[in-house]
Design a protein around this motif. Structure first.
Motif, PDB file in Angstrom:
ATOM      1  N   LEU A  32      32.241 107.454  39.980  1.00 53.47           N
ATOM      2  CA  LEU A  32      33.276 107.749  40.980  1.00 53.47           C
ATOM      3  C   LEU A  32      33.270 109.229  41.364  1.00 53.47           C
ATOM      4  CD1 LEU A  32      36.266 105.530  39.729  1.00 53.47           C
ATOM      5  CD2 LEU A  32      34.677 105.071  41.597  1.00 53.47           C
ATOM      6  N   ILE A  33      33.072 110.099  40.370  1.00 52.97           N
ATOM      7  CA  ILE A  33      33.016 111.540  40.673  1.00 52.97           C
ATOM      8  C   ILE A  33      31.871 111.819  41.654  1.00 52.97           C
ATOM      9  CG2 ILE A  33      32.481 113.828  39.697  1.00 52.97           C
ATOM     10  CD1 ILE A  33      34.000 112.924  37.156  1.00 52.97           C
ATOM     11  N   SER A  34      30.696 111.240  41.367  1.00 57.05           N
ATOM     12  CA  SER A  34      29.553 111.512  42.251  1.00 57.05           C
ATOM     13  C   SER A  34      29.776 110.882  43.632  1.00 57.05           C
ATOM     14  CB  SER A  34      28.257 111.034  41.626  1.00 57.05           C
ATOM     15  OG  SER A  34      28.231 109.646  41.578  1.00 57.05           O
ATOM     16  N   SER A  35      30.479 109.753  43.686  1.00 52.12           N
ATOM     17  CA  SER A  35      30.736 109.112  44.988  1.00 52.12           C
ATOM     18  C   SER A  35      31.697 109.952  45.831  1.00 52.12           C
ATOM     19  CB  SER A  35      31.329 107.717  44.772  1.00 52.12           C
ATOM     20  OG  SER A  35      30.400 106.918  44.078  1.00 52.12           O
ATOM     21  N   VAL A  36      32.683 110.550  45.168  1.00 51.88           N
ATOM     22  CA  VAL A  36      33.618 111.420  45.896  1.00 51.88           C
ATOM     23  C   VAL A  36      32.846 112.576  46.539  1.00 51.88           C
ATOM     24  CG1 VAL A  36      35.510 113.085  45.587  1.00 51.88           C
ATOM     25  CG2 VAL A  36      35.662 110.820  44.549  1.00 51.88           C
ATOM     26  N   ILE A  37      31.883 113.092  45.806  1.00 52.16           N
ATOM     27  CA  ILE A  37      31.073 114.208  46.338  1.00 52.16           C
ATOM     28  C   ILE A  37      30.298 113.748  47.587  1.00 52.16           C
ATOM     29  CG2 ILE A  37      29.104 115.731  45.824  1.00 52.16           C
ATOM     30  CD1 ILE A  37      30.139 115.626  42.852  1.00 52.16           C
ATOM     31  N   ILE A  38      29.699 112.552  47.507  1.00 43.96           N
ATOM     32  CA  ILE A  38      28.935 112.045  48.664  1.00 43.96           C
ATOM     33  C   ILE A  38      29.874 111.838  49.856  1.00 43.96           C
ATOM     34  CG2 ILE A  38      27.496 110.178  49.563  1.00 43.96           C
ATOM     35  CD1 ILE A  38      26.607 109.640  46.742  1.00 43.96           C
ATOM     36  N   ILE A  39      31.014 111.254  49.604  1.00 40.68           N
ATOM     37  CA  ILE A  39      31.952 110.981  50.706  1.00 40.68           C
ATOM     38  C   ILE A  39      32.372 112.297  51.376  1.00 40.68           C
ATOM     39  CG2 ILE A  39      34.289 110.126  51.239  1.00 40.68           C
ATOM     40  CD1 ILE A  39      33.741 107.997  48.965  1.00 40.68           C
ATOM     41  N   PHE A  40      32.627 113.299  50.528  1.00 43.27           N
ATOM     42  CA  PHE A  40      32.992 114.616  51.052  1.00 43.27           C
ATOM     43  C   PHE A  40      31.896 115.149  51.982  1.00 43.27           C
ATOM     44  CE2 PHE A  40      32.609 119.260  50.465  1.00 43.27           C
ATOM     45  CZ  PHE A  40      33.807 119.658  51.029  1.00 43.27           C
ATOM     46  N   PHE A  41      30.651 115.106  51.514  1.00 46.28           N
ATOM     47  CA  PHE A  41      29.549 115.624  52.325  1.00 46.28           C
ATOM     48  C   PHE A  41      29.290 114.740  53.546  1.00 46.28           C
ATOM     49  CE2 PHE A  41      28.564 118.172  48.563  1.00 46.28           C
ATOM     50  CZ  PHE A  41      28.358 119.397  49.183  1.00 46.28           C
ATOM     51  N   ALA A  42      29.491 113.436  53.388  1.00 42.32           N
ATOM     52  CA  ALA A  42      29.284 112.527  54.521  1.00 42.32           C
ATOM     53  C   ALA A  42      30.233 112.898  55.662  1.00 42.32           C
ATOM     54  CB  ALA A  42      29.511 111.084  54.074  1.00 42.32           C
ATOM     55  N   TYR A  43      31.483 113.204  55.335  1.00 38.15           N
ATOM     56  CA  TYR A  43      32.436 113.621  56.371  1.00 38.15           C
ATOM     57  C   TYR A  43      31.997 114.949  56.991  1.00 38.15           C
ATOM     58  CZ  TYR A  43      35.880 109.946  55.457  1.00 38.15           C
ATOM     59  OH  TYR A  43      36.508 108.745  55.368  1.00 38.15           O
ATOM     60  N   LEU A  44      31.488 115.854  56.136  1.00 32.32           N
ATOM     61  CA  LEU A  44      31.008 117.136  56.652  1.00 32.32           C
ATOM     62  C   LEU A  44      29.859 116.939  57.640  1.00 32.32           C
ATOM     63  CD1 LEU A  44      30.817 119.783  53.758  1.00 32.32           C
ATOM     64  CD2 LEU A  44      32.435 119.647  55.647  1.00 32.32           C
ATOM     65  N   PHE A  45      29.019 115.921  57.340  1.00 35.29           N
ATOM     66  CA  PHE A  45      27.873 115.643  58.205  1.00 35.29           C
ATOM     67  C   PHE A  45      28.277 114.823  59.441  1.00 35.29           C
ATOM     68  CE2 PHE A  45      25.522 117.343  54.808  1.00 35.29           C
ATOM     69  CZ  PHE A  45      24.191 117.498  55.157  1.00 35.29           C
ATOM     70  N   GLY A  46      29.540 114.460  59.512  1.00 30.75           N
ATOM     71  CA  GLY A  46      30.046 113.789  60.704  1.00 30.75           C
ATOM     72  C   GLY A  46      30.136 112.271  60.628  1.00 30.75           C
ATOM     73  N   ALA A  47      30.048 111.728  59.425  1.00 29.92           N
ATOM     74  CA  ALA A  47      30.137 110.260  59.292  1.00 29.92           C
ATOM     75  C   ALA A  47      31.567 109.795  59.575  1.00 29.92           C
ATOM     76  CB  ALA A  47      29.716 109.837  57.901  1.00 29.92           C
ATOM     77  N   GLN A  48      31.691 108.567  60.091  1.00 29.08           N
ATOM     78  CA  GLN A  48      33.011 107.989  60.389  1.00 29.08           C
ATOM     79  C   GLN A  48      33.254 106.832  59.426  1.00 29.08           C
ATOM     80  OE1 GLN A  48      34.806 109.118  63.297  1.00 29.08           O
ATOM     81  NE2 GLN A  48      33.218 110.684  63.378  1.00 29.08           N
ATOM     82  N   LEU A  49      33.774 107.152  58.254  1.00 32.49           N
ATOM     83  CA  LEU A  49      34.006 106.095  57.255  1.00 32.49           C
ATOM     84  C   LEU A  49      35.488 105.789  57.163  1.00 32.49           C
ATOM     85  CD1 LEU A  49      31.883 107.222  54.184  1.00 32.49           C
ATOM     86  CD2 LEU A  49      31.395 105.309  55.681  1.00 32.49           C
ATOM     87  N   LYS A  50      35.813 104.479  56.957  1.00 35.02           N
ATOM     88  CA  LYS A  50      37.220 104.138  56.701  1.00 35.02           C
ATOM     89  C   LYS A  50      37.332 103.824  55.208  1.00 35.02           C
ATOM     90  CE  LYS A  50      37.914 101.871  61.159  1.00 35.02           C
ATOM     91  NZ  LYS A  50      36.631 101.219  61.437  1.00 35.02           N
ATOM     92  N   ILE A  51      37.976 104.722  54.486  1.00 32.27           N
ATOM     93  CA  ILE A  51      38.163 104.470  53.057  1.00 32.27           C
ATOM     94  C   ILE A  51      39.427 103.627  52.899  1.00 32.27           C
ATOM     95  CG2 ILE A  51      38.461 105.524  50.766  1.00 32.27           C
ATOM     96  CD1 ILE A  51      35.831 106.348  52.029  1.00 32.27           C
ATOM     97  N   ASN A  52      39.265 102.408  52.407  1.00 33.10           N
ATOM     98  CA  ASN A  52      40.431 101.544  52.188  1.00 33.10           C
ATOM     99  C   ASN A  52      40.343 100.919  50.795  1.00 33.10           C
ATOM    100  OD1 ASN A  52      38.566  99.403  52.396  1.00 33.10           O
ATOM    101  ND2 ASN A  52      38.694  99.507  54.630  1.00 33.10           N
ATOM    102  N   ALA A  53      41.311 100.110  50.473  1.00 33.23           N
ATOM    103  CA  ALA A  53      41.383  99.534  49.118  1.00 33.23           C
ATOM    104  C   ALA A  53      40.151  98.688  48.811  1.00 33.23           C
ATOM    105  CB  ALA A  53      42.649  98.691  48.989  1.00 33.23           C
ATOM    106  N   TRP A  54      39.645  97.952  49.807  1.00 33.25           N
ATOM    107  CA  TRP A  54      38.470  97.093  49.559  1.00 33.25           C
ATOM    108  C   TRP A  54      37.224  97.924  49.308  1.00 33.25           C
ATOM    109  CZ3 TRP A  54      39.878  92.664  48.095  1.00 33.25           C
ATOM    110  CH2 TRP A  54      41.039  92.077  48.621  1.00 33.25           C
ATOM    111  N   PHE A  55      37.146  99.033  50.018  1.00 31.42           N
ATOM    112  CA  PHE A  55      36.029  99.956  49.798  1.00 31.42           C
ATOM    113  C   PHE A  55      36.073 100.479  48.355  1.00 31.42           C
ATOM    114  CE2 PHE A  55      34.215 104.196  49.631  1.00 31.42           C
ATOM    115  CZ  PHE A  55      33.021 104.062  50.318  1.00 31.42           C
ATOM    116  N   LEU A  56      37.262 100.911  47.939  1.00 31.34           N
ATOM    117  CA  LEU A  56      37.415 101.460  46.579  1.00 31.34           C
ATOM    118  C   LEU A  56      37.133 100.395  45.514  1.00 31.34           C
ATOM    119  CD1 LEU A  56      40.584 103.698  47.090  1.00 31.34           C
ATOM    120  CD2 LEU A  56      38.193 104.415  46.992  1.00 31.34           C
ATOM    121  N   LEU A  57      37.585  99.162  45.802  1.00 36.85           N
ATOM    122  CA  LEU A  57      37.328  98.083  44.845  1.00 36.85           C
ATOM    123  C   LEU A  57      35.818  97.815  44.743  1.00 36.85           C
ATOM    124  CD1 LEU A  57      38.373  95.861  42.958  1.00 36.85           C
ATOM    125  CD2 LEU A  57      38.582  94.351  44.946  1.00 36.85           C
ATOM    126  N   ALA A  58      35.143  97.778  45.903  1.00 40.42           N
ATOM    127  CA  ALA A  58      33.698  97.533  45.901  1.00 40.42           C
ATOM    128  C   ALA A  58      32.966  98.650  45.161  1.00 40.42           C
ATOM    129  CB  ALA A  58      33.193  97.427  47.336  1.00 40.42           C
TER     130      ALA A  58
END
Lengths: 280, 246
Positions: B114-140
């Motif tokens: 989870l720690i490493s995934s948070v880092i990727i998500i952070f950088f993905a937003y910096l790179f301009g990705a459009q992700l919707k983080i929701n409960a199903w995403f977190l569960l998956a």
């Protein structure tokens, strides 16, 4: 307190332990003596449930090892031969982990950890990562860890192997202290002097079989308390005598130079097997 | 039982906490390289019918990265602890059940994933990705981390050398990293390979993360597949630990 009946362990065709019967009394320091491969560590692994016997039974405090495993784990302390502390944790954290696994409450855990670190003289290193410790320090910490949950019986597998004489003496002092407090100790060793210095009774193992069991003094008496040694043409000759005067008399009758000394457990082992405990 | 699970987890947390900064810095390298290579580099030349290629691959990168992190978090350390350092004996000698150990360790692996995934998500937003983080995403994400932490533990309990562990990585994890819907849809593969890929857990982790983050839909089937993998691996892990205890 501890009873082994017909304890047998086979690995395929090889018999590591061949039907051992023995019992260890409350408060006793009991030694398993024998060369490497005699079955000492196998016995400890069976006693600590790290291995299952092929046949036979073990009972500790009336509890059967095969049925009451978890209860037995709560009353035994184990110091294995290999240094198995968690090298990534500090001394205190290693003890903390052990205390938590044995469900000792936080307050008692803290008091007990401080007491035991004091006992094994590691209080000043409690916050240091174990990886930086010497072999002797690690062994002492392992003893502290094994005592943390106040076991009724302590298993020490070759507790001083690879340690220098000074550290070995320190470990002996710890074991004597524990024995004085009434703890039952079962230790394995291939050091004759260790068995003689610490154990009230000794079981001598060879090739998986129990070949003698008694106090070190009684085992030596059975052989003769004094031994005369003299050089023969091919090997060292020995002869045992119950009294020093008779040994001296025999010595004087020899045409060659001979020495008299007290017999020891090494002599008992050599007489029973024709080999030394530690082959040189 | 819960206190034992917490204790097993606590040990791994203590070790991680001591080197948390170094751990986070090291975890930044792979995601940045993936995002540069596949997001900026290769991705600029790829057109997707739905959204950008960056949005498509970020869930795949999260899936494969968390797989590798969680497997590595338990695989080699537990294998070394069993075979070389013998520290696993501390748990085998303690009056705890095998389930507590397995669950505690898996949760510790999940924490790293989870720690490493948070880092990727952070950088993905910096790179301009459009992700919707929701409960199903977190569960998956949690399920994917748990499946591969459990796989790492099971592999560590079965493999009898460091080399075997390394081979497992080479023959199982590396092919999955590239083929399981991480960088492209498996439907583009030949039929026989497609059906093999379709049953692998990382494929369903990629599907679940992508579906939930791009459309907000519930990735029901993929979550069920991951749950089946997780419960099977936990059961195997517990059985194997019980045998070690014997």
């Amino acid at each position: 307190m501890l009873e082994l009946v017909g304890l047998t362990k086979k690995y395929g065709d090889r018999t590591a332990l061949a039907g051992i019967n023995l019992s260890v009394n409350n408060g006793e320091v009991f030694g398993l003596l024998g060369p490497n491969g005699a079955g000492k560590t196998t016995t400890i692994r069976l006693l600590t449930m790290l291995s299952q016997p092929t046949a036979g039974s073990i009972a500790i405090n009336g509890l059967s090892l095969s049925h009451d495993g978890r209860q037995i784990k709560a009353v035994i302390g184990v110091v294995p031969q290999h240094l198995n502390l968690d090298n990534e944790l500090t001394a205190q954290e290693n003890l903390e982990l052990h205390g938590r696994l044995h469900e000792i409450n936080a307050l008692e855990r803290k008091t007990r950890i401080d007491e035991l670190l004091e006992f094994v003289e590691l209080s000043d290193r409690k916050n240091d990562i174990v990886q930086t410790f010497s072999g002797g320090m690690k062994r002492r910490l392992m003893i502290a860890r094994a005592l943390l949950h106040r076991p009724k019986i302590l298993f020490l597998d070759e507790p001083t192997v690879g340690l220098d004489p000074q550290v070995r003496r320190r470990i002996w002092e710890l074991v004597r202290h524990l024995s004085g407090e009434g703890l039952t100790v079962l230790l394995t060793t291939h050091y004759i002097e260790e068995a003689e210095a610490l154990c009230q009774r000794v079981a001598i193992l060879d090739k998986g079989s129990l070949i003698a069991l008694d106090s070190p003094q009684a085992l030596c008496r059975g052989l003769g308390e004094y031994v005369v040694e003299w050089e023969g043409e091919e090997h060292l000759n020995t002869r045992f005598f119950p009294e020093r005067s008779k040994a001296a008399q025999f010595c004087n009758s020899l045409a060659v130079t001979a020495t008299i000394r007290r017999s020891n457990l090494e002599d008992v082992f050599v007489e029973l097997t024709g080999r030394k405990v530690v082959e040189r | 039982m819960i206190s034992h699970i917490v204790t097993v987890f606590w040990r791994d947390w203590i070790v991680l906490k001591r080197r948390l900064t170094r751990y986070i810095l090291a975890r930044m390298v792979s995601p940045i390289l993936y995002l540069i290579a596949f997001g900026w580099g290769l991705g600029r030349n790829i057109t997707m019918t739905t959204g950008s290629y960056l949005d498509y691959i970020v869930p795949g990168i999260i899936a494969l990265n968390s797989m590798n992190i969680c497997f590595a978090a338990l695989g080699t350390p537990v294998n070394m602890s069993r075979l070389y350092h013998k520290t696993l004996e501390e748990y085998l000698l303690a009056p705890i059940n095998a389930f507590s150990y397995v669950v505690g360790k898996v949760l510790a692996g999940v924490m790293r994933g989870l720690i490493s995934s948070v880092i990727i998500i952070f950088f993905a937003y910096l790179f301009g990705a459009q992700l919707k983080i929701n409960a199903w995403f977190l569960l998956a994400l949690f399920m994917n981390c748990a499946v591969f932490a459990a796989l790492g533990l099971v592999a560590a309990l079965f493999m009898n050398s460091h080399e075997e562990m390394s081979n497992f990585n080479t023959y199982v994890l590396t092919p999955m990293s590239f083929l399981c819907a991480t960088f492209f849809a498996p439907s583009q593969l030949p039929a026989f390979l497609y059906w093999i890929i379709e049953i692998l857990p990382l494929t369903h982790a990629s599907y679940a993360l992508r579906q939930s983050s791009l459309t907000g839909e519930i990735p029901g089937l993929s979550l069920i597949v991951l749950a089946v993998y997780l419960s099977s691996l936990l059961w195997i892990g517990v059985r194997k630990m019980q045998q070690l205890q014997d």
